[in-house]
Design a protein around this motif. Structure first.
Motif, PDB file in Angstrom:
ATOM      1  N   PHE A  51      29.295  72.400  39.778  1.00 32.10           N
ATOM      2  CA  PHE A  51      28.349  71.539  39.058  1.00 32.10           C
ATOM      3  C   PHE A  51      29.007  70.215  38.689  1.00 32.10           C
ATOM      4  N   LEU A  52      30.260  70.279  38.238  1.00 30.33           N
ATOM      5  CA  LEU A  52      30.959  69.047  37.868  1.00 30.33           C
ATOM      6  C   LEU A  52      31.081  68.116  39.070  1.00 30.33           C
TER       7      LEU A  52
ATOM      8  N   PHE B 240      27.631  66.777  39.900  1.00 26.82           N
ATOM      9  CA  PHE B 240      27.225  65.846  38.860  1.00 26.82           C
ATOM     10  C   PHE B 240      27.956  64.517  39.024  1.00 26.82           C
TER      11      PHE B 240
ATOM     12  N   THR C  34      26.017  61.152  39.854  1.00 25.32           N
ATOM     13  CA  THR C  34      26.148  60.041  38.907  1.00 25.32           C
ATOM     14  C   THR C  34      26.526  58.773  39.642  1.00 25.32           C
TER      15      THR C  34
ATOM     16  N   PHE D 230      23.362  57.555  41.691  1.00 26.70           N
ATOM     17  CA  PHE D 230      22.239  56.901  41.018  1.00 26.70           C
ATOM     18  C   PHE D 230      22.649  55.589  40.377  1.00 26.70           C
ATOM     19  N   HIS D 231      23.899  55.458  39.909  1.00 31.60           N
ATOM     20  CA  HIS D 231      24.388  54.165  39.426  1.00 31.60           C
ATOM     21  C   HIS D 231      24.388  53.142  40.558  1.00 31.60           C
TER      22      HIS D 231
ATOM     23  N   THR E  77      32.882  67.175  31.988  1.00 36.58           N
ATOM     24  CA  THR E  77      31.475  66.827  32.209  1.00 36.58           C
ATOM     25  C   THR E  77      30.973  65.904  31.104  1.00 36.58           C
TER      26      THR E  77
ATOM     27  N   LEU F  88      32.408  62.517  31.662  1.00 33.45           N
ATOM     28  CA  LEU F  88      31.715  61.857  32.773  1.00 33.45           C
ATOM     29  C   LEU F  88      30.366  61.307  32.320  1.00 33.45           C
ATOM     30  N   ALA F  89      29.651  62.094  31.527  1.00 32.80           N
ATOM     31  CA  ALA F  89      28.341  61.646  31.029  1.00 32.80           C
ATOM     32  C   ALA F  89      28.494  60.419  30.124  1.00 32.80           C
TER      33      ALA F  89
ATOM     34  N   SER G  14      29.320  57.391  32.200  1.00 32.04           N
ATOM     35  CA  SER G  14      28.097  56.947  32.864  1.00 32.04           C
ATOM     36  C   SER G  14      27.265  56.079  31.919  1.00 32.04           C
TER      37      SER G  14
ATOM     38  N   THR H 140      19.812  57.706  32.880  1.00 31.50           N
ATOM     39  CA  THR H 140      21.180  58.029  32.445  1.00 31.50           C
ATOM     40  C   THR H 140      21.153  59.020  31.293  1.00 31.50           C
TER      41      THR H 140
ATOM     42  N   LEU I 195      19.721  62.539  32.434  1.00 30.76           N
ATOM     43  CA  LEU I 195      20.693  63.294  33.233  1.00 30.76           C
ATOM     44  C   LEU I 195      21.775  63.884  32.337  1.00 30.76           C
TER      45      LEU I 195
ATOM     46  N   THR J 286      22.306  67.867  31.841  1.00 31.10           N
ATOM     47  CA  THR J 286      23.622  68.444  32.138  1.00 31.10           C
ATOM     48  C   THR J 286      24.066  69.343  30.998  1.00 31.10           C
TER      49      THR J 286
END
Lengths: 218, 73
Positions: free
Chosen positions: A73-74, A77, A81, A84-85, B7, B10-11, B14, B59, B62, B66
């Protein structure tokens, strides 16, 4: 107001970086939105594919303490990410990439949000030849095309691709070039030979014949 | 634990990148406004601010989704 009215208004850097004091925008455009179509379709597909992949993975991995799903998943993801950026950056970069016709030149601004800031200019008096290409089903249906500009000094052609309403641009470019050359010629022979408003309209019949045939190099 | 932390990082990265992108973009377009009389909308109806809001929403959504996936694993 005619495009060559030299009043006291200062246009320096008003609409784009590097804009001259007396330089006014005649026309500007971005590329036709069709250039965004592959990216938009890809993004819309990813909105369906990404959650499906995640839920499919989750259903396959049934051990509660397994690290496989979180690790996968990481990775997914992180990848999504980035994707989409990149997609939204493409949209913003589309807005920043502009072709401008001013009373002096054609400018192609190739700018992105972070990495690119290029500018390509063609002075109107250096344009030797101008051609409009509108070939293909999509370009005819959606009314976009390529303007091919032949530059006299370097005998090189520059292409302005994906220009919407290419006929309008073709006519506007020809007119702007004609007016600009007339204006330069008029200034070089010293003083106004004709009424300035008539020159702005491109009305050549009012320019005295002996003036046109002087050996001025433009 | 480590994967959850990564994670979250990362979020957050972002979200920060999204904020920086919008700041740099709007700073430039406010400095160099093009003539209003010639301005036209994307496809005739799409405002630039709609795209900006879509970016922000996506953003955030997501990131929340997550977290939901991780909590419900």
């Amino acid at each position: 107001m005619g495009i060559f009215d030299h009043n006291t208004e200062d246009f320096t850097d008003r609409h784009f970086p590097g804009q001259d004091r007396l330089e006014e925008i005649v026309l500007y455009t971005r590329k036709h939105p069709i250039v965004l179509l592959p990216h938009v379709l890809g993004f819309m597909a990813s909105l369906i594919i990404f959650p499906m992949v995640i839920y499919t993975l989750k259903s396959f991995i049934t051990e509660p303490d397994s690290l496989v799903f979180p690790a996968l998943f990481l990775l997914l993801f992180a990848g999504y990410t980035y994707y989409f950026h990149r997609f939204f950056l493409k949209l913003f970069n589309y807005y920043l990439g502009i072709t401008i016709l001013t009373n002096f030149r054609i400018i192609q601004l190739q700018k992105t949000v972070f990495f690119i800031n290029n500018k390509d200019t063609i002075d109107l008096h250096k344009i030797q030849d101008l051609k409009k290409d509108q070939n293909g089903l999509l370009s005819t249906l959606f009314n976009y095309g390529t303007l091919v500009v032949e530059v006299s000094a370097i005998h090189e052609t520059k292409c302005l691709r994906y220009i919407p309403y290419p006929e309008k641009w073709f006519q506007a470019l020809n007119e702007a070039k004609r007016i600009y050359i007339d204006k330069r010629r008029e200034k070089k022979i010293g003083g106004l030979a004709v009424d300035e408003r008539e020159v702005e309209r491109g009305d050549r019949q009012f320019i005295p014949r002996e003036t046109l045939h002087t050996s001025i190099h433009i | 634990m480590l994967l959850s932390t990564l994670t979250i990082i990362l979020a957050l990265t972002s979200a920060v990148f999204m904020a920086v992108t919008l700041f740099v973009f709007y700073k430039y377009i406010k400095s160099y406004r093009l003539p209003r009389e010639q301005y036209y909308l994307l496809l005739g109806f799409i405002h630039l601010k709609w795209i900006a809001w879509m970016y922000i929403s996506f953003t955030v959504i997501l990131g929340v989704w997550t977290a939901f996936i991780f909590l419900n694993k």
